[in-house]
Design a protein around this motif. Structure first.
Motif, PDB file in Angstrom:
ATOM      1  N   LEU A  55      70.852  53.152  -7.986  1.00  0.00           N
ATOM      2  CA  LEU A  55      70.779  53.533  -6.662  1.00  0.00           C
ATOM      3  C   LEU A  55      71.806  54.249  -6.109  1.00  0.00           C
ATOM      4  CD1 LEU A  55      68.239  50.894  -4.884  1.00  0.00           C
ATOM      5  CD2 LEU A  55      67.811  53.236  -6.005  1.00  0.00           C
ATOM      6  N   THR A  56      71.843  55.234  -5.387  1.00  0.00           N
ATOM      7  CA  THR A  56      73.118  55.889  -4.803  1.00  0.00           C
ATOM      8  C   THR A  56      72.955  56.024  -3.512  1.00  0.00           C
ATOM      9  OG1 THR A  56      72.158  58.293  -4.962  1.00  0.00           O
ATOM     10  CG2 THR A  56      73.807  57.257  -6.920  1.00  0.00           C
ATOM     11  N   ALA A  57      73.903  56.191  -2.769  1.00  0.00           N
ATOM     12  CA  ALA A  57      73.835  56.149  -1.354  1.00  0.00           C
ATOM     13  C   ALA A  57      75.155  56.951  -0.782  1.00  0.00           C
ATOM     14  CB  ALA A  57      73.985  54.768  -0.559  1.00  0.00           C
ATOM     15  N   ALA A  58      74.853  57.522   0.478  1.00  0.00           N
ATOM     16  CA  ALA A  58      75.785  58.292   1.240  1.00  0.00           C
ATOM     17  C   ALA A  58      75.847  57.702   2.688  1.00  0.00           C
ATOM     18  CB  ALA A  58      75.513  59.804   1.454  1.00  0.00           C
ATOM     19  N   ALA A  59      77.374  57.605   3.149  1.00  0.00           N
ATOM     20  CA  ALA A  59      77.439  56.996   4.413  1.00  0.00           C
ATOM     21  C   ALA A  59      78.572  57.897   5.231  1.00  0.00           C
ATOM     22  CB  ALA A  59      78.110  55.555   4.019  1.00  0.00           C
ATOM     23  N   ARG A  74      82.943  58.814  -4.214  1.00  0.00           N
ATOM     24  CA  ARG A  74      83.631  59.815  -3.601  1.00  0.00           C
ATOM     25  C   ARG A  74      83.970  59.522  -2.221  1.00  0.00           C
ATOM     26  NH1 ARG A  74      79.795  61.960  -6.963  1.00  0.00           N
ATOM     27  NH2 ARG A  74      78.451  62.449  -5.147  1.00  0.00           N
ATOM     28  N   PHE A  75      85.034  59.878  -1.708  1.00  0.00           N
ATOM     29  CA  PHE A  75      85.732  59.528  -0.405  1.00  0.00           C
ATOM     30  C   PHE A  75      86.292  60.644   0.274  1.00  0.00           C
ATOM     31  CE2 PHE A  75      88.567  58.165   2.943  1.00  0.00           C
ATOM     32  CZ  PHE A  75      87.988  57.185   3.448  1.00  0.00           C
ATOM     33  N   GLU A  76      85.809  61.362   1.176  1.00  0.00           N
ATOM     34  CA  GLU A  76      86.251  62.286   1.607  1.00  0.00           C
ATOM     35  C   GLU A  76      86.758  62.158   3.362  1.00  0.00           C
ATOM     36  OE1 GLU A  76      84.907  67.161   2.952  1.00  0.00           O
ATOM     37  OE2 GLU A  76      83.420  65.715   2.284  1.00  0.00           O
ATOM     38  N   ALA A  77      87.919  62.255   3.398  1.00  0.00           N
ATOM     39  CA  ALA A  77      88.589  62.065   4.899  1.00  0.00           C
ATOM     40  C   ALA A  77      88.276  63.164   5.408  1.00  0.00           C
ATOM     41  CB  ALA A  77      89.973  61.472   4.766  1.00  0.00           C
ATOM     42  N   MET A  78      87.954  63.013   6.885  1.00  0.00           N
ATOM     43  CA  MET A  78      87.612  64.183   7.740  1.00  0.00           C
ATOM     44  C   MET A  78      88.891  64.447   8.802  1.00  0.00           C
ATOM     45  SD  MET A  78      85.010  64.919   6.231  1.00  0.00           S
ATOM     46  CE  MET A  78      84.331  66.283   7.026  1.00  0.00           C
ATOM     47  N   ALA A 138      90.106  51.006  -1.440  1.00  0.00           N
ATOM     48  CA  ALA A 138      89.051  50.052  -1.687  1.00  0.00           C
ATOM     49  C   ALA A 138      87.572  50.496  -2.236  1.00  0.00           C
ATOM     50  CB  ALA A 138      88.640  49.666  -0.327  1.00  0.00           C
ATOM     51  N   PHE A 139      87.320  51.682  -2.023  1.00  0.00           N
ATOM     52  CA  PHE A 139      86.243  52.066  -2.720  1.00  0.00           C
ATOM     53  C   PHE A 139      86.330  52.656  -4.130  1.00  0.00           C
ATOM     54  CE2 PHE A 139      85.090  53.047   1.767  1.00  0.00           C
ATOM     55  CZ  PHE A 139      83.968  52.383   1.918  1.00  0.00           C
ATOM     56  N   ARG A 140      87.511  53.105  -4.348  1.00  0.00           N
ATOM     57  CA  ARG A 140      87.846  53.387  -5.642  1.00  0.00           C
ATOM     58  C   ARG A 140      87.863  52.348  -6.615  1.00  0.00           C
ATOM     59  NH1 ARG A 140      92.780  53.512  -8.359  1.00  0.00           N
ATOM     60  NH2 ARG A 140      93.860  53.474  -6.495  1.00  0.00           N
ATOM     61  N   LEU A 141      88.452  51.085  -6.151  1.00  0.00           N
ATOM     62  CA  LEU A 141      88.939  50.003  -6.858  1.00  0.00           C
ATOM     63  C   LEU A 141      87.455  49.565  -7.325  1.00  0.00           C
ATOM     64  CD1 LEU A 141      92.098  48.377  -5.514  1.00  0.00           C
ATOM     65  CD2 LEU A 141      91.687  49.768  -7.707  1.00  0.00           C
ATOM     66  N   VAL A 142      86.438  49.377  -6.447  1.00  0.00           N
ATOM     67  CA  VAL A 142      85.383  48.762  -6.583  1.00  0.00           C
ATOM     68  C   VAL A 142      84.436  49.494  -7.806  1.00  0.00           C
ATOM     69  CG1 VAL A 142      83.242  48.162  -5.390  1.00  0.00           C
ATOM     70  CG2 VAL A 142      85.148  47.441  -4.512  1.00  0.00           C
ATOM     71  N   ASP A 143      84.550  51.027  -7.551  1.00  0.00           N
ATOM     72  CA  ASP A 143      83.739  51.703  -8.277  1.00  0.00           C
ATOM     73  C   ASP A 143      84.405  53.352  -8.317  1.00  0.00           C
ATOM     74  OD1 ASP A 143      82.041  53.798  -9.528  1.00  0.00           O
ATOM     75  OD2 ASP A 143      80.222  52.272  -9.018  1.00  0.00           O
ATOM     76  N   PRO A 144      85.227  53.382  -9.451  1.00  0.00           N
ATOM     77  CA  PRO A 144      85.753  55.107  -9.534  1.00  0.00           C
ATOM     78  C   PRO A 144      84.998  56.268  -9.323  1.00  0.00           C
ATOM     79  CG  PRO A 144      86.422  53.510 -11.157  1.00  0.00           C
ATOM     80  CD  PRO A 144      85.274  52.804 -10.563  1.00  0.00           C
ATOM     81  N   THR A 145      83.695  56.081  -9.285  1.00  0.00           N
ATOM     82  CA  THR A 145      82.707  57.288  -9.216  1.00  0.00           C
ATOM     83  C   THR A 145      82.629  57.527  -7.823  1.00  0.00           C
ATOM     84  OG1 THR A 145      80.820  55.963  -9.584  1.00  0.00           O
ATOM     85  CG2 THR A 145      82.076  56.757 -11.675  1.00  0.00           C
ATOM     86  N   ASN A 155      80.080  58.809  -0.682  1.00  0.00           N
ATOM     87  CA  ASN A 155      78.582  58.857  -1.227  1.00  0.00           C
ATOM     88  C   ASN A 155      79.268  58.248  -2.755  1.00  0.00           C
ATOM     89  OD1 ASN A 155      78.892  61.788  -3.114  1.00  0.00           O
ATOM     90  ND2 ASN A 155      79.723  62.034  -0.919  1.00  0.00           N
ATOM     91  N   GLY A 156      78.040  57.956  -3.599  1.00  0.00           N
ATOM     92  CA  GLY A 156      78.299  57.391  -4.981  1.00  0.00           C
ATOM     93  C   GLY A 156      77.291  55.983  -5.056  1.00  0.00           C
ATOM     94  N   PRO A 157      77.571  55.390  -6.146  1.00  0.00           N
ATOM     95  CA  PRO A 157      77.001  54.184  -6.564  1.00  0.00           C
ATOM     96  C   PRO A 157      76.634  53.108  -5.154  1.00  0.00           C
ATOM     97  CG  PRO A 157      78.297  54.849  -8.337  1.00  0.00           C
ATOM     98  CD  PRO A 157      78.518  55.646  -7.085  1.00  0.00           C
ATOM     99  N   ALA A 158      75.400  52.871  -4.524  1.00  0.00           N
ATOM    100  CA  ALA A 158      75.233  52.213  -3.657  1.00  0.00           C
ATOM    101  C   ALA A 158      75.997  50.737  -3.664  1.00  0.00           C
ATOM    102  CB  ALA A 158      73.682  51.914  -3.171  1.00  0.00           C
ATOM    103  N   ARG A 159      75.664  50.175  -4.907  1.00  0.00           N
ATOM    104  CA  ARG A 159      76.417  48.955  -5.051  1.00  0.00           C
ATOM    105  C   ARG A 159      78.160  48.775  -4.675  1.00  0.00           C
ATOM    106  NH1 ARG A 159      74.231  45.368 -10.330  1.00  0.00           N
ATOM    107  NH2 ARG A 159      72.229  44.699  -9.335  1.00  0.00           N
ATOM    108  N   GLY A 160      78.572  49.915  -5.348  1.00  0.00           N
ATOM    109  CA  GLY A 160      80.029  49.676  -5.055  1.00  0.00           C
ATOM    110  C   GLY A 160      80.340  50.144  -3.386  1.00  0.00           C
ATOM    111  N   LEU A 161      79.701  51.215  -3.108  1.00  0.00           N
ATOM    112  CA  LEU A 161      79.662  51.529  -1.548  1.00  0.00           C
ATOM    113  C   LEU A 161      79.643  50.412  -0.687  1.00  0.00           C
ATOM    114  CD1 LEU A 161      78.491  54.916  -0.163  1.00  0.00           C
ATOM    115  CD2 LEU A 161      78.404  52.767   1.373  1.00  0.00           C
ATOM    116  N   LEU A 162      78.734  49.653  -0.827  1.00  0.00           N
ATOM    117  CA  LEU A 162      78.441  48.477   0.261  1.00  0.00           C
ATOM    118  C   LEU A 162      79.356  47.400  -0.108  1.00  0.00           C
ATOM    119  CD1 LEU A 162      74.558  48.242  -0.192  1.00  0.00           C
ATOM    120  CD2 LEU A 162      75.870  48.983   1.733  1.00  0.00           C
TER     121      LEU A 162
END
Length: 302
Positions: A43-47, A75-79, A66-73, A96-103
């Motif tokens: 599963l993937t997710a966007a937040a 994507r973190f876009e700073a606004m 933090a997101f990169r170390l949990v899952d390198p795939t 956005n990316g794999p839901a497990r890593g994001l959470l």
């Protein structure tokens, strides 16, 4: 010519080390068992990360890491950028990316950003109180263990200044040092011989007579500890007289000893302290008592 200072930056190695430790603390021995149990691996997710109140944002690279170390795939876009002032409802980042890593990375990323944004925002409120004076708000060594470099970075983004980072980058001679060293002159002479000409020397005093004695040693800075506004004004006058400076020349003269006020500094007292004419005001409040800035992360349902 007025030079606009560049925004401070955090070394990448410092960021990764701090985030890695925080993730290891949170993931523990078994990882995020809630997410593992409820979210399928595919599963993937966007937040969206959003500020829920006005303030100054700090810590985006920590959150990204933090997101990169949990899952390198992921994507973190700073606004926005560190140091930006935002209003409630501002989207700070899209992830956005794999839901497990994001959470699993969410809380560590938010913790860094909420705390550091709070430090910067609280510092800015102190700076605003004394903007009509020449005094600078400084943080101290009273920081959360392990987070000193990050908190001092946040202070600077809030418009404050850094006092020494630790025991190794500046000399601050206190009463006990003077007592053991055999007097003010001996302590200053020993410090200058040991540290060399690039290290600044500051001496703490708790009375005006002690200040007069200390001035004879010509330290770079005198720390006026727990003095009220009336005593601080007298200290400024004593300093000006020692250097034979009138009111007009005092602020700009590079030769004179600078004065720093410390003790009983808070958002209610800092204006009166700054108006006495001191150069620096140091306080632990901007790091140790700063409220967090409310930042949330919500899954975006398309």
């Amino acid at each position: 010519m007025t030079v606009t200072p560049l925004r401070p930056e955090l070394p990448a190695l410092m960021v990764e080390e701090q985030v890695r430790l925080a993730l290891l603390e949170d993931l523990g021995r078994a990882g995020d068992i809630t997410t593992y149990a409820t979210i399928a691996p595919h599963l993937t997710a966007a937040a969206e990360m959003t500020s829920r109140e006005a303030g100054i944002i700090v810590g985006l690279e920590l959150a990204r890491t933090a997101f990169r170390l949990v899952d390198p795939t992921i994507r973190f876009e700073a606004m926005v950028a560190d140091g930006d002032r935002v209003s409630p409802g501002t989207v700070l980042a899209r992830i956005n990316g794999p839901a497990r890593g994001l959470l699993s990375a969410e809380r560590v990323g938010l913790n860094f950003m909420m705390h550091l944004s709070g430090v910067a925002s609280y510092t800015a409120s102190f700076v605003a109180e004394i903007a009509h004076t020449r005094a600078r708000v400084c943080c101290t060594r009273k920081t959360i263990p392990g987070l000193r470099g990050l908190e001092k970075y946040a202070v600077r983004l809030g418009g404050g200044s850094n006092h020494r980072y630790g025991l190794d980058d500046a000399v601050l001679i206190k009463d006990n040092h003077i007592a053991v060293a055999g007097g003010v002159a001996s302590a200053v002479e020993a410090a200058r011989a040991y540290c060399g000409h690039l290290v600044r020397i500051e001496i703490e005093v708790d009375g005006l007579e002690q200040m007069r004695e200390v001035l004879t040693a010509s330290p770079d800075v005198i720390l006026l500890d727990n003095m009220g506004p009336n005593l601080l004004r007298e200290a400024v006058d004593i300093n000006a007289a020692h250097w034979s400076l009138d009111t007009q020349a005092y602020a700009a003269d590079p030769r004179r000893t600078k004065l720093e006020a410390s003790g009983n500094v808070n958002i209610s007292t800092i204006r009166a302290i700054a108006e006495t004419g001191v150069d620096y005001i140091s306080t632990s409040k901007i790091t140790m008592a700063a409220p967090t800035l409310d930042i949330g992360l919500d899954i975006v349902i398309s």
